[in-house]
Design an enzyme around this catalytic site. Structure first.
Site, PDB file in Angstrom:
ATOM      1  N   ASP A  16       0.861  -1.181   0.000  1.00  0.00           N
ATOM      2  CA  ASP A  16       0.000   0.000   0.000  1.00  0.00           C
ATOM      3  C   ASP A  16       0.901   1.235   0.000  1.00  0.00           C
ATOM      4  O   ASP A  16       2.101   1.142   0.259  1.00  0.00           O
ATOM      5  CB  ASP A  16      -0.890  -0.059   1.252  1.00  0.00           C
ATOM      6  CG  ASP A  16      -1.815   1.130   1.372  1.00  0.00           C
ATOM      7  OD1 ASP A  16      -2.414   1.528   0.347  1.00  0.00           O
ATOM      8  OD2 ASP A  16      -1.945   1.669   2.483  1.00  0.00           O
ATOM      9  N   ARG A  17       0.328   2.410  -0.264  1.00  0.00           N
ATOM     10  CA  ARG A  17       1.135   3.634  -0.296  1.00  0.00           C
ATOM     11  C   ARG A  17       0.946   4.479   0.965  1.00  0.00           C
ATOM     12  O   ARG A  17       1.801   4.526   1.833  1.00  0.00           O
ATOM     13  CB  ARG A  17       0.789   4.462  -1.547  1.00  0.00           C
ATOM     14  CG  ARG A  17       1.807   5.572  -1.802  1.00  0.00           C
ATOM     15  CD  ARG A  17       1.348   6.534  -2.869  1.00  0.00           C
ATOM     16  NE  ARG A  17       0.489   7.548  -2.263  1.00  0.00           N
ATOM     17  CZ  ARG A  17      -0.140   8.492  -2.956  1.00  0.00           C
ATOM     18  NH1 ARG A  17      -0.048   8.543  -4.263  1.00  0.00           N
ATOM     19  NH2 ARG A  17      -0.893   9.381  -2.335  1.00  0.00           N
ATOM     20  N   ASP A  18      -0.184   5.174   1.061  1.00  0.00           N
ATOM     21  CA  ASP A  18      -0.394   6.127   2.154  1.00  0.00           C
ATOM     22  C   ASP A  18      -0.450   5.390   3.495  1.00  0.00           C
ATOM     23  O   ASP A  18      -1.205   4.443   3.662  1.00  0.00           O
ATOM     24  CB  ASP A  18      -1.685   6.912   1.935  1.00  0.00           C
ATOM     25  CG  ASP A  18      -1.647   7.734   0.653  1.00  0.00           C
ATOM     26  OD1 ASP A  18      -0.566   8.236   0.307  1.00  0.00           O
ATOM     27  OD2 ASP A  18      -2.695   7.848  -0.011  1.00  0.00           O
ATOM     28  N   ARG A 109     -11.494  -1.878  -5.855  1.00  0.00           N
ATOM     29  CA  ARG A 109     -11.251  -1.103  -4.637  1.00  0.00           C
ATOM     30  C   ARG A 109     -10.959  -2.039  -3.476  1.00  0.00           C
ATOM     31  O   ARG A 109     -11.719  -2.946  -3.190  1.00  0.00           O
ATOM     32  CB  ARG A 109     -12.480  -0.230  -4.340  1.00  0.00           C
ATOM     33  CG  ARG A 109     -12.255   0.704  -3.207  1.00  0.00           C
ATOM     34  CD  ARG A 109     -13.330   1.787  -3.154  1.00  0.00           C
ATOM     35  NE  ARG A 109     -13.017   2.617  -2.015  1.00  0.00           N
ATOM     36  CZ  ARG A 109     -12.000   3.471  -1.979  1.00  0.00           C
ATOM     37  NH1 ARG A 109     -11.242   3.649  -3.015  1.00  0.00           N
ATOM     38  NH2 ARG A 109     -11.740   4.151  -0.882  1.00  0.00           N
TER      39      ARG A 109
END
Length: 186
Positions: A16-18, A109
């Site tokens: 994941d990023r954030d 999503r």
């Protein structure tokens, strides 16, 4: 459950990023490169992870695009700069998939596994039973579970999530502590 020390180039890391690579904005979105701030140790961690994993795939929900708070060009600019910084220190991310859909039911999503299946189509060598998903939310963990991956929870933004937890195989404080666990480094 796997032994983290057995991870080699046959494994894929989904990340994941954030809240994993960079600081999240509480109840808001990172809209441009000026707002993007790496967590301490992330670039060092990405170098270690690049040496361990054969493929590294970023999967990130980006509602900010879907809500028209930013454009795909804005997002691409963030990712271009992020990749340049990671590459400069010997790390890599092989591909980035994002979902800008607003509907929670979208197959792409997270926690739905659509981005994993996109990655498998583009990288046929991916074996989900030899894949790890690392993230900071239960939706990341459920994404990993839905695709048959081992899950790694980072307690960067949601330390209150209980462990042990049925959706979490491993828990670490941050990305660097996970990377060091792969190499026996204290």
């Amino acid at each position: 459950m796997i032994d983290l020390k057995t991870i080699d180039k046959n494994f894929t890391l989904f990340i994941d990023r954030d809240g994993v690579i960079n600081h999240e904005k509480k109840e808001d979105y990172i809209l441009n490169w000026n707002e993007f701030k790496f967590y301490d140790g992330v670039k060092e961690a990405m170098k270690i992870l690049s040496e361990k994993f054969g493929t590294i795939i970023m999967v990130t929900n980006q509602k900010g695009v879907g809500k028209k708070l930013m454009t795909v060009n804005d997002l691409n600019n963030i990712h271009t700069n992020m990749l340049a910084e990671i590459n400069k220190t010997g790390g890599r991310i092989d591909h980035i998939y994002f979902c800008s859909d607003l509907e929670e039911t979208s197959p792409n999503r997270k926690p739905n596994a659509g981005m994993a299946f996109m990655a498998k189509k583009d990288f046929p060598e991916i074996n989900f039973s030899k894949s790890l998903m690392i993230g900071n939310k239960l939706s990341d963990m459920n994404f990993g579970r839905n695709a048959g991956m081992v899950t790694v929870f980072l307690a960067t933004t949601n330390p209150e999530v209980e462990f042990p937890h049925t959706s979490i195989d491993f828990r670490f404080n941050n990305l660097l502590s996970f990377a060091k666990a792969l190499t026996n480094t204290p």
